[in-house]
Design a protein around this motif. Structure first.
Motif: not given
Ligand code: 5AD
Ligand code: SF4
Length: 510
Positions: A316-323, A325-328, A363-368, A468-472
């Protein structure tokens, strides 16, 4: 490695193959590597069984239905043997059933588990040589007119073998007459089945990826978790990781070829263990994930599948730090009842699973979050099942892949009593899917009015909509003014205008 499969032009005219893939993304990607290997060996890929000399099935045995499909397909194609086609069974059913496949489908010549794929070039050559010898002996010996023979018992020990692959040609002089059995056509048997203890991964530079924009990279093969219901540790062998150097080199190579999305694959990516470099410098899974996300040119990184026991907060920290990385996150829960999780040998409790969910929700972004569920595991009571339904509500998944428990060969749960009748499993599955549908309707509705970036996947001409496909990882179809023609593989901003239980609809922002 290339986006468009290329064949060796010298031999292209002679040897053709057709490959059909059943099952999961691991199988899909294994097939891309098998196709690359075959092209390199001088074969040409064709679109139909009719046009192929070699017909291959990459099989799945995760549940009974998947396995049945393979045998149905094999019996459908039996008629083609008269036309001299060669059949091969690859993957999980091949490993699980082994030489029994030859009994069930005697016209199959090649049976190869996924742990032996790296030996495919050798096996293909053995197959070709055996076919050549067989054809020559039919043409030149006095035995030629006699019916050829298949050997079902002990044939391996009588014929030339290497440790992990073996070859047998029916009717060869080395075969004892007592073990011969007359059959309709000359049979050749090549097997790659003994590699479940291997430490090697199937690494090839010849992967024939089917999509030129997003592609898979296997980082870990096999599984050592031995969940009570699961056949994978028996079919894909023990857990073994590629080195981070090799994974990163492949990621860079893909970026150079124009790929912008990478999905890291493994049965359990969280137990990734880097074996390269000094112990302190080896990358954890989260570090590898971040490093792939930082490869120049890569815009999206996904990973599949995670095991809750090994899922660390560092991901989760990696997802927070590296944009990039998909939020899923796909985090299979299997059951909401700790009692059932214990019976399934999943190595975590409901509370521990929910703790991981809490990390993601913070997490900072909403993770699906998406998951897998098994209903009707032996001994699952009504109240265990209700705990699973409650968990769906509590987590708020964006997708649930739910399955009726299917007893699998070799697995510990095969011996468990208290089987749940099939009607009850079906009933629970219906209830679960209905519940999840309601959850998804509410969750997807929340996106209306928001702006998402999609990777354009193509156009549905009939509906005049782009896909299309979202990052989620949600499907977001959209319309665009005639002046805008978003190309597959590009990224586009879309405003969501309506929602469905499994997808979103929107308009391109121009
Ligand atoms: N029966 C039903 N579902 C199964 N799965 C794995 N093995 C079985 C089985 N024997 C499901 C699990 C797993 C997904 C890939 O398939 O939910 O996460
Ligand atoms: Fe099967 Fe469990 Fe391994 Fe997943 S973690 S592949 S469910 S044994």
């Amino acid at each position: 490695m290339s986006g468009v499969p290329q064949s060796n032009p010298q031999a292209a005219a002679q040897k053709t193959f057709y490959l059909e893939t059943f099952g999961c993304q691991m199988n899909v990607h294994d097939s891309e590597k098998v196709v690359g290997t075959l092209l390199q060996e001088g074969y040409r890929q064709v679109e139909t069984v009719e046009a192929a000399d070699l017909v291959l099935y990459n099989t799945c045995s995760i549940r009974d239905k998947a396995e049945q499909k393979v045998f149905n397909r094999l019996s459908d194609y039996k008629k083609y043997t008269a036309q001299g086609k060669t059949f091969g069974v690859l993957g999980c059913v091949a490993q699980q059933e082994g030489e029994k496949i030859f009994e069930r489908a005697p016209y199959v010549s090649l049976v190869c588990g996924s742990a032996s794929y790296r030996k495919l070039p050798e096996m293909l050559r053995q197959l070709e040589n055996a076919q050549l010898e067989s054809a020559q002996s039919r043409n030149t010996t006095t035995e030629a007119a006699a019916p050829p023979f298949a050997v079902f018992e002990g044939w391996e020990s009588m014929l030339p073998t290497s440790r992990d692959s073996s070859v047998g040609t029916a009717g060869k002089s080395a075969v004892k007459p007592s073990s011969r059995k007359p059959i309709a056509d000359s049979l050749i048997r090549i097997t790659g089945l003994d590699d479940r203890e291997t430490d090697a991964c199937f690494e090839t530079e010849f992967t024939a990826r089917t999509n030129p924009h997003r592609g898979y990279i296997t980082i870990i093969e096999g599984c050592d978790k031995f969940c009570a219901y699961c056949v994978v540790p028996y079919t894909r062998g023990k857990e073994r990781s590629r080195t981070s150097q090799s994974v990163l080199a492949e990621a860079r190579q893909m970026a150079d070829l124009g790929y912008t999305e990478i999905q890291l694959l493994g049965q359990n990516v969280n137990s990734y263990k880097d074996s390269e470099g000094k112990p302190g410098l080896r990358k954890s899974f989260a570090e590898l994930l971040a490093a792939v996300g930082e490869v120049p040119g890569i815009r999206r990184v996904r990973f599949m599948t995670s095991h809750p026991r090994d899922f660390g907060r560092d991901i989760v920290e990696a997802i927070d730090a590296v944009p990039t990385l998909c939020d899923h996150v796909h985090l299979p829960v299997q059951s909401g009842s700790t009692r059932m999780l214990d019976a399934m040998q999943r190595l975590y409790t409901r509370e521990q699973y929910l703790e991981r969910i809490a990390w993601m929700k913070a997490a900072k972004r909403e993770i699906s979050i998406t998951t897998d569920v098994i209903v009707g595991f032996p001994g699952e009571t009504e109240s265990d099942f209700v705990e699973t339904l409650d968990l769906l509500e509590e987590v708020g998944y964006d997708a649930v892949f739910a399955f009726k428990y299917s007893p699998r060969p070799n697995t510990p749960s095969l011996k468990l009593e208290d089987a749940i009748p099939d009607e009850e499993k079906a009933h629970r599955l219906d209830l679960l899917m209905a519940k999840q549908r309601e959850i998804q309707i509410a969750r997807y509705k929340k996106y209306i009015g928001t702006r998402c970036e999609v990777m354009v996947e193509g156009k549905n001409e009939a509906r005049s909509q782009y896909m299309g496909r979202t990052s989620h990882n949600k499907t977001l179809n959209f319309t665009a003014p005639p002046t805008a023609t978003p190309k597959p593989g590009t990224y586009a901003p879309v405003v969501v205008t309506s929602s469905f239980p499994n997808s979103l609809l929107g308009e391109l922002v121009v």
